[in-house]
Write an enzyme that holds these catalytic residues in place. Sequence first.
Site, PDB file in Angstrom:
ATOM      1  N   ASP A  17       0.809  -1.222   0.000  1.00  0.00           N
ATOM      2  CA  ASP A  17       0.000   0.000   0.000  1.00  0.00           C
ATOM      3  C   ASP A  17       0.842   1.271   0.000  1.00  0.00           C
ATOM      4  OD1 ASP A  17      -2.190  -1.708   0.122  1.00  0.00           O
ATOM      5  OD2 ASP A  17      -2.256  -1.650   2.315  1.00  0.00           O
ATOM      6  N   LYS A  20       1.949   2.080  -5.044  1.00  0.00           N
ATOM      7  CA  LYS A  20       2.503   1.509  -6.286  1.00  0.00           C
ATOM      8  C   LYS A  20       1.582   1.771  -7.473  1.00  0.00           C
ATOM      9  CE  LYS A  20       2.491  -2.530  -4.290  1.00  0.00           C
ATOM     10  NZ  LYS A  20       2.140  -2.132  -2.925  1.00  0.00           N
ATOM     11  N   GLY A  44      -4.485  -4.443  -3.794  1.00  0.00           N
ATOM     12  CA  GLY A  44      -5.482  -3.410  -4.082  1.00  0.00           C
ATOM     13  C   GLY A  44      -4.702  -2.173  -4.473  1.00  0.00           C
ATOM     14  N   HIS A  45      -4.626  -1.890  -5.757  1.00  0.00           N
ATOM     15  CA  HIS A  45      -3.842  -0.757  -6.254  1.00  0.00           C
ATOM     16  C   HIS A  45      -4.804   0.338  -6.711  1.00  0.00           C
ATOM     17  CE1 HIS A  45      -0.306  -3.713  -7.223  1.00  0.00           C
ATOM     18  NE2 HIS A  45      -0.587  -3.635  -5.945  1.00  0.00           N
ATOM     19  N   GLN A 227       2.082  -6.098  -3.085  1.00  0.00           N
ATOM     20  CA  GLN A 227       2.554  -6.160  -1.694  1.00  0.00           C
ATOM     21  C   GLN A 227       3.854  -5.352  -1.559  1.00  0.00           C
ATOM     22  OE1 GLN A 227       1.562  -9.556  -3.190  1.00  0.00           O
ATOM     23  NE2 GLN A 227      -0.374  -8.601  -2.705  1.00  0.00           N
TER      24      GLN A 227
HETATM   25  P1  GDP Z   1      -0.714   0.283  -3.533  1.00  0.00           P
HETATM   26  O1  GDP Z   1      -1.327  -0.996  -3.083  1.00  0.00           O
HETATM   27  O2  GDP Z   1       0.752   0.338  -3.252  1.00  0.00           O
HETATM   28  O3  GDP Z   1      -1.034   0.611  -4.962  1.00  0.00           O
HETATM   29  O4  GDP Z   1      -1.363   1.430  -2.653  1.00  0.00           O
HETATM   30  P2  GDP Z   1      -2.932   1.581  -2.255  1.00  0.00           P
HETATM   31  O5  GDP Z   1      -3.682   1.992  -3.453  1.00  0.00           O
HETATM   32  O6  GDP Z   1      -3.395   0.370  -1.531  1.00  0.00           O
HETATM   33  O7  GDP Z   1      -2.852   2.710  -1.169  1.00  0.00           O
HETATM   34  C1  GDP Z   1      -2.315   3.968  -1.462  1.00  0.00           C
HETATM   35  C2  GDP Z   1      -3.411   5.025  -1.215  1.00  0.00           C
HETATM   36  O8  GDP Z   1      -2.822   6.291  -1.168  1.00  0.00           O
HETATM   37  C3  GDP Z   1      -4.453   5.082  -2.336  1.00  0.00           C
HETATM   38  O9  GDP Z   1      -5.688   5.442  -1.766  1.00  0.00           O
HETATM   39  C4  GDP Z   1      -3.920   6.201  -3.234  1.00  0.00           C
HETATM   40  O10 GDP Z   1      -4.957   6.854  -3.949  1.00  0.00           O
HETATM   41  C5  GDP Z   1      -3.331   7.131  -2.204  1.00  0.00           C
HETATM   42  N1  GDP Z   1      -2.174   7.905  -2.673  1.00  0.00           N
HETATM   43  C6  GDP Z   1      -1.167   7.532  -3.510  1.00  0.00           C
HETATM   44  N2  GDP Z   1      -0.256   8.510  -3.605  1.00  0.00           N
HETATM   45  C7  GDP Z   1      -0.676   9.521  -2.813  1.00  0.00           C
HETATM   46  C8  GDP Z   1      -0.129  10.793  -2.453  1.00  0.00           C
HETATM   47  O11 GDP Z   1       0.938  11.183  -2.872  1.00  0.00           O
HETATM   48  N3  GDP Z   1      -0.870  11.550  -1.580  1.00  0.00           N
HETATM   49  C9  GDP Z   1      -2.048  11.135  -1.059  1.00  0.00           C
HETATM   50  N4  GDP Z   1      -2.679  11.930  -0.208  1.00  0.00           N
HETATM   51  N5  GDP Z   1      -2.585   9.939  -1.371  1.00  0.00           N
HETATM   52  C10 GDP Z   1      -1.898   9.143  -2.220  1.00  0.00           C
HETATM   53  P1  IMO Z   2      -0.894  -4.236  -2.225  1.00  0.00           P
HETATM   54  O1  IMO Z   2      -0.387  -4.814  -3.520  1.00  0.00           O
HETATM   55  C1  IMO Z   2      -0.954  -4.566   2.123  1.00  0.00           C
HETATM   56  C2  IMO Z   2      -0.927  -8.633   3.777  1.00  0.00           C
HETATM   57  C3  IMO Z   2      -2.163  -9.111   4.510  1.00  0.00           C
HETATM   58  C4  IMO Z   2      -1.510 -10.064   5.495  1.00  0.00           C
HETATM   59  C5  IMO Z   2      -0.396 -10.702   4.677  1.00  0.00           C
HETATM   60  C6  IMO Z   2      -0.760 -12.044   4.054  1.00  0.00           C
HETATM   61  O2  IMO Z   2      -2.181  -3.516  -2.332  1.00  0.00           O
HETATM   62  O3  IMO Z   2       0.197  -3.456  -1.572  1.00  0.00           O
HETATM   63  P2  IMO Z   2      -2.289 -12.738   1.979  1.00  0.00           P
HETATM   64  O4  IMO Z   2      -3.743 -12.491   1.701  1.00  0.00           O
HETATM   65  O5  IMO Z   2      -1.366 -12.196   0.943  1.00  0.00           O
HETATM   66  O6  IMO Z   2      -2.007 -14.176   2.291  1.00  0.00           O
HETATM   67  O7  IMO Z   2      -2.007 -11.937   3.354  1.00  0.00           O
HETATM   68  O8  IMO Z   2      -0.097  -9.775   3.655  1.00  0.00           O
HETATM   69  N1  IMO Z   2      -1.184  -8.140   2.399  1.00  0.00           N
HETATM   70  C7  IMO Z   2      -1.147  -6.849   2.043  1.00  0.00           C
HETATM   71  N2  IMO Z   2      -0.957  -5.740   2.803  1.00  0.00           N
HETATM   72  N3  IMO Z   2      -1.091  -4.463   0.781  1.00  0.00           N
HETATM   73  C8  IMO Z   2      -1.235  -5.576   0.021  1.00  0.00           C
HETATM   74  O9  IMO Z   2      -1.204  -5.534  -1.331  1.00  0.00           O
HETATM   75  C9  IMO Z   2      -1.319  -6.836   0.651  1.00  0.00           C
HETATM   76  N4  IMO Z   2      -1.482  -8.105   0.215  1.00  0.00           N
HETATM   77  C10 IMO Z   2      -1.396  -8.887   1.275  1.00  0.00           C
HETATM   78  O10 IMO Z   2      -2.821  -8.057   5.143  1.00  0.00           O
HETATM   79  O11 IMO Z   2      -0.895  -9.331   6.528  1.00  0.00           O
HETATM   80 MG    MG Z   3      -2.841  -1.651  -1.817  1.00  0.00          MG
END
Ligand code: GDP
Ligand code: IMO
Ligand code: MG
Length: 429
Positions: A17, A20, A44-45, A227
């Site tokens: 999270d 990416k 979840g991207h 991840q």
């Molecule tokens: P990922 O799994 O690495 O793609 O990240 P996630 O999407 O799970 O979580 C990142 C969250 O931060 C999402 O809700 C993005 O929309 C938000 N986000 C990404 N870059 C920025 C930033 O520079 N500033 C803010 N405020 N939010 C951001």
């Molecule tokens: P993105 O790509 C954050 C965490 C779960 C748990 C551990 C194992 O959005 O960054 P799993 O379901 O993979 O067997 O769970 O890994 N986890 C993540 N945490 N972002 C993710 O993906 C994750 N995918 C799995 O919360 O701790």
């Molecule tokens: Mg994510």
Amino acid sequence: MAVQGTCTVVVGCQWGDEGKGKIVDVLAEGVDVVARYQGGANAGHTVHVGDNEFILHQIPSGILHAGKRCLLGNGVVLDIRQFFDEYDALESRGIALEGRVGVSSRAHILFPYHRLMDRAAEDTASLKIGTTGRGIGPAYEDKAGRRGVRVADLANRERLEELVGFALDRIRGRLDQIGHGSGQELDDLMGEALSLGDRLLGLSLDTGAELMATLRAGKRVLLEGAQGTALDLDHGTYPFVTSSNTTAAAAATGTGIGPTAIDSVVGVVKAYTTRVGEGPLPSAFDPAMDAHVRELGGEFGATTGRPRRCGWFDAVLSRYAAQVNGLTGLAVTKLDVLDTIPELEIVTGYRLPDGSVVESFPADTWSLGGIEPVVERHPGWNAPTSEARALSDLPSNARAYLHRIEELTGAPVQWVSVGTQRSQIIPVG
Ligand code: GDP
Ligand code: IMO
Ligand code: MG
């Protein structure tokens, strides 16, 4: 936004999270093909395009740029039902996917029983991992156990039924125990998943061959990780990790190219740290600050909605991530979330119960629970950064904070993200 190499990996350097999805979306503009190399629908991207928010679970985050090819490599465990739900939902929102998506024939299929097994394991385990419940662990167990079913197997109905039959026979007892063994529900779910087999076969190919042909033609490729480094099966906080190698070297194995084809690795870090699921978070905030930053950063899981635990930037981890990923650069995200925090800390070491300080990431995950972080304090900037488009637009304290992250990590900051929008990015250097 231009990438620096012709074949670039984008890898998370914390516990997932990191943003990416946003970085891949921004960089995808400058490449021809984007390929996911591991994980599955546990990811979840999130990508924002104008007022629209897209949460991508299996389809690469380059998909929102018209015309870009998006591939799912052999290292992915593919949930067919969820994949086509995502595919169709994107099309219904006006994203044209025809001819743009390919899936490795060698990718393993994640079946509904993998999800059931994942949830049952979490419900009954004495050591909970806090998984996303998407069936990831059981699917990779079957892969490593040499009893998985691959996309290529969908072409031969008889063999497919035999392989699925073996799998169900093996786990029927366990499914019985958890109340799903003989029921109609599983048969229906399996029927539904398999009915999509021909549609999936229509997208199947050799991802390595396509990527190498792309590179030989002088075009650019982005390899998207899911991840993050601290969730890597080998290098993360085992056993509180996911079941795949998330780190950059897996980008070669997980797509079918050789490591020498990769020439740059961008590590994505949040300007602070978050974690969802069980396991230690050495730089954790105190409860009040935790709640405050969770609110400011909207830190709730994109896949499960669970609140993310939050903490200070951890340079012990980022330095380790630079080592195991061979980072050539950093993308620092969510700097804007810290705009109103009066004083910031960066964790530079871990003090062990015997008083000694370690600056390298310990292999003993359990020891992380007992460490006291060694911190540096940095003045905040108390000014909005979300309109900054050049490094020089940032307050000097924000620049100093980024400089220190770069110094402690040992990789240059190449991008700074200051908001969710595509335009809210600062290219550095
Ligand atoms: P990922 O799994 O690495 O793609 O990240 P996630 O999407 O799970 O979580 C990142 C969250 O931060 C999402 O809700 C993005 O929309 C938000 N986000 C990404 N870059 C920025 C930033 O520079 N500033 C803010 N405020 N939010 C951001
Ligand atoms: P993105 O790509 C954050 C965490 C779960 C748990 C551990 C194992 O959005 O960054 P799993 O379901 O993979 O067997 O769970 O890994 N986890 C993540 N945490 N972002 C993710 O993906 C994750 N995918 C799995 O919360 O701790
Ligand atoms: Mg994510």
